[in-house]
Design an enzyme around this catalytic site. Structure first.
Site, short mmCIF file in Angstrom:
data_model
loop_
_atom_site.label_atom_id
_atom_site.label_comp_id
_atom_site.label_asym_id
_atom_site.label_seq_id
_atom_site.Cartn_x
_atom_site.Cartn_y
_atom_site.Cartn_z
N LYS A 214 -2.43 7.66 12.89
CA LYS A 214 -3.84 7.30 12.90
C LYS A 214 -4.73 8.54 13.03
O LYS A 214 -5.84 8.59 12.50
CB LYS A 214 -4.12 6.29 14.01
CG LYS A 214 -3.43 4.94 13.77
CD LYS A 214 -3.89 4.29 12.47
CE LYS A 214 -3.41 2.86 12.31
NZ LYS A 214 -3.88 2.21 11.09
N VAL B 270 0.82 -1.23 0.00
CA VAL B 270 0.00 0.00 0.00
C VAL B 270 0.85 1.27 0.00
O VAL B 270 0.34 2.35 -0.30
CB VAL B 270 -0.99 0.03 1.19
CG1 VAL B 270 -1.97 -1.12 1.13
CG2 VAL B 270 -0.27 0.09 2.54
N THR C 217 -3.69 -9.62 17.68
CA THR C 217 -3.36 -10.08 16.32
C THR C 217 -1.83 -10.21 16.26
O THR C 217 -1.17 -10.12 17.28
CB THR C 217 -3.82 -9.06 15.27
OG1 THR C 217 -3.09 -7.84 15.51
CG2 THR C 217 -5.32 -8.77 15.36
N TYR D 272 2.83 6.47 16.15
CA TYR D 272 1.74 5.65 15.61
C TYR D 272 0.42 6.39 15.75
O TYR D 272 -0.36 6.49 14.80
CB TYR D 272 1.69 4.31 16.35
CG TYR D 272 0.51 3.45 15.99
CD1 TYR D 272 0.49 2.73 14.81
CD2 TYR D 272 -0.61 3.38 16.82
CE1 TYR D 272 -0.60 1.94 14.47
CE2 TYR D 272 -1.70 2.59 16.48
CZ TYR D 272 -1.70 1.87 15.32
OH TYR D 272 -2.78 1.10 14.97
N1 NAD Z 1 -4.11 -5.01 16.71
C1 NAD Z 1 -4.30 -3.86 17.35
O1 NAD Z 1 -4.13 -3.76 18.58
C2 NAD Z 1 -4.77 -2.65 16.58
C3 NAD Z 1 -5.40 -1.61 17.27
C4 NAD Z 1 -5.85 -0.50 16.57
C5 NAD Z 1 -5.67 -0.44 15.20
N2 NAD Z 1 -5.04 -1.46 14.56
C6 NAD Z 1 -4.89 -1.36 13.11
O2 NAD Z 1 -5.58 -2.44 12.52
C7 NAD Z 1 -5.03 -2.68 11.21
C8 NAD Z 1 -4.79 -4.16 11.03
O3 NAD Z 1 -3.82 -4.59 11.97
P1 NAD Z 1 -3.83 -6.05 12.61
O4 NAD Z 1 -4.03 -5.86 14.07
O5 NAD Z 1 -4.74 -6.94 11.85
O6 NAD Z 1 -2.29 -6.41 12.40
P2 NAD Z 1 -1.58 -7.64 11.64
O7 NAD Z 1 -0.12 -7.35 11.79
O8 NAD Z 1 -2.12 -8.93 12.16
O9 NAD Z 1 -2.03 -7.47 10.12
C9 NAD Z 1 -1.56 -6.42 9.32
C10 NAD Z 1 -1.43 -6.92 7.88
O10 NAD Z 1 -1.02 -5.81 7.08
C11 NAD Z 1 -0.04 -6.28 6.17
N3 NAD Z 1 0.80 -5.18 5.72
C12 NAD Z 1 1.79 -4.56 6.41
N4 NAD Z 1 2.36 -3.63 5.63
C13 NAD Z 1 1.73 -3.65 4.44
C14 NAD Z 1 1.88 -2.93 3.24
N5 NAD Z 1 2.85 -2.00 3.10
N6 NAD Z 1 1.04 -3.20 2.21
C15 NAD Z 1 0.08 -4.16 2.34
N7 NAD Z 1 -0.09 -4.89 3.44
C16 NAD Z 1 0.72 -4.63 4.49
C17 NAD Z 1 0.75 -7.33 6.95
O11 NAD Z 1 1.46 -8.20 6.07
C18 NAD Z 1 -0.37 -8.01 7.72
O12 NAD Z 1 -0.90 -9.09 6.98
C19 NAD Z 1 -3.78 -1.81 11.13
O13 NAD Z 1 -4.08 -0.64 10.40
C20 NAD Z 1 -3.47 -1.47 12.56
O14 NAD Z 1 -2.76 -0.26 12.70
C21 NAD Z 1 -4.59 -2.58 15.21
#
Ligand code: NAD
Length: 271
Positions: A172, A65, A203, A168
């Site tokens: 966001k 992305v 995750t 971070y």
């Molecule tokens: N898990 C948490 O605590 C949490 C809390 C708030 C927000 N988020 C947000 O939720 C979203 C999903 O995170 P998650 O918890 O599922 O984490 P995750 O690490 O399990 O999944 C993230 C996925 O994004 C992919 N990714 C990373 N860089 C990329 C890139 N440049 N292009 C395409 N894909 C890419 C990774 O390969 C992975 O499969 C993220 O935006 C994260 O910031 C997560």
């Protein structure tokens, strides 16, 4: 019964793991044809295979992305395979690596190179997704294939309040503000722009291990931070994204929806 996104074509980024995988499975359950995009092509394939095994229609694509050409190519693959695009869910995101043995890295401990990488994925990755989707939505409108479209992004509760890593949270916060401003810019084209703002989910994000032997104890600890007392499951957040992407939210735009068990609502006082 018809699904909430029956027949719609959705591109979901970060689809190889965690929230993105949960979203692919849920959108497919609700009748969407889904392009599961991830920088890790093998994991994207695994997600698409799980969706297909459950009776869904899914295509895996490898997509970074942070590279606009790669995002454009993913949209092109969605159109080539499924004929159009109705929904983009900009979900891919990363965070600053923790300090080994210590945990969260303070702002002064962040290195410029890593900061730039996180900004590129978390901010520019969403921007490129929005640009590519809007161009495709406009093209479809010009071809008489129906106007409008839905954009959903994954921000975070860290974009709404001070919560965890500073850099971070700033990325966001940018997604939160982009969601509002872009919603206004494209409203007259019938394009809706919303975001989900989850609190911590177990995750692979930030080096966590959802398959840990201590899973239940970790989840209990996460839940204690929320007024509702429960940890946020990726499917909780995917459900919010599904709603915002669906026609049920047809008059909702510019919203950053917390999925945080009440965390960002405030604090109980007086007893
Ligand atoms: N898990 C948490 O605590 C949490 C809390 C708030 C927000 N988020 C947000 O939720 C979203 C999903 O995170 P998650 O918890 O599922 O984490 P995750 O690490 O399990 O999944 C993230 C996925 O994004 C992919 N990714 C990373 N860089 C990329 C890139 N440049 N292009 C395409 N894909 C890419 C990774 O390969 C992975 O499969 C993220 O935006 C994260 O910031 C997560």
């Amino acid at each position: 019964m018809e699904g909430l996104v029956q027949g719609k074509v959705a591109l979901i980024t970060g689809a190889g793991s965690g929230l993105g995988r949960a979203a692919v499975l849920l959108f497919c359950e609700h009748g969407a044809k889904v392009v599961a995009a991830d920088i890790d092509g093998d994991n994207a394939e695994e997600t698409a295979a799980l969706a297909k095994a459950a009776g869904g229609e899914a295509l895996a694509v490898t997509c970074n992305v942070a590279d606009p050409a790669s995002v454009d190519a993913a949209v092109a693959q969605a159109v080539e395979r499924f004929g159009r695009l109705d929904i983009i869910y900009n979900n891919a995101g990363i965070t600053i690596s923790p300090v080994p043995g210590k945990g969260l890295r303070s702002l002064v401990e962040c290195e410029p190179e890593e900061m730039k990488r996180v900004e590129d994925v978390n901010i520019n990755g969403v921007v490129y997704g929005c640009q590519a989707a809007i161009r495709q939505f406009e093209k479809q409108a010009g071809e008489g294939l129906g106007s409008g479209g839905a954009i959903v992004s994954t921000a975070s509760v860290a974009g709404l309040m001070g919560y965890g890593g500073v850099l971070y949270g700033a990325t966001k916060g940018a997604v939160v503000q982009l969601t509002r401003a872009l919603a206004i810019e494209v409203a007259d084209k019938g394009i809706r722009v919303n975001a989900v703002c989850p609190a911590g989910m177990l995750t692979h994000y930030a080096g966590m291990d959802p398959d840990s032997d201590n899973r239940e104890r970790i989840l209990q600890g996460m839940g204690k931070a929320h007024p509702l007392g429960k940890a946020i499951d990726p499917r909780d957040t995917a459900s919010a994204a599904l709603f915002l992407a669906s026609d049920l939210a047809g008059n909702i735009t510019g919203v950053n929806l917390p999925v945080d068990g009440g965390l960002s609502a405030g604090r109980k006082t007086g007893g």
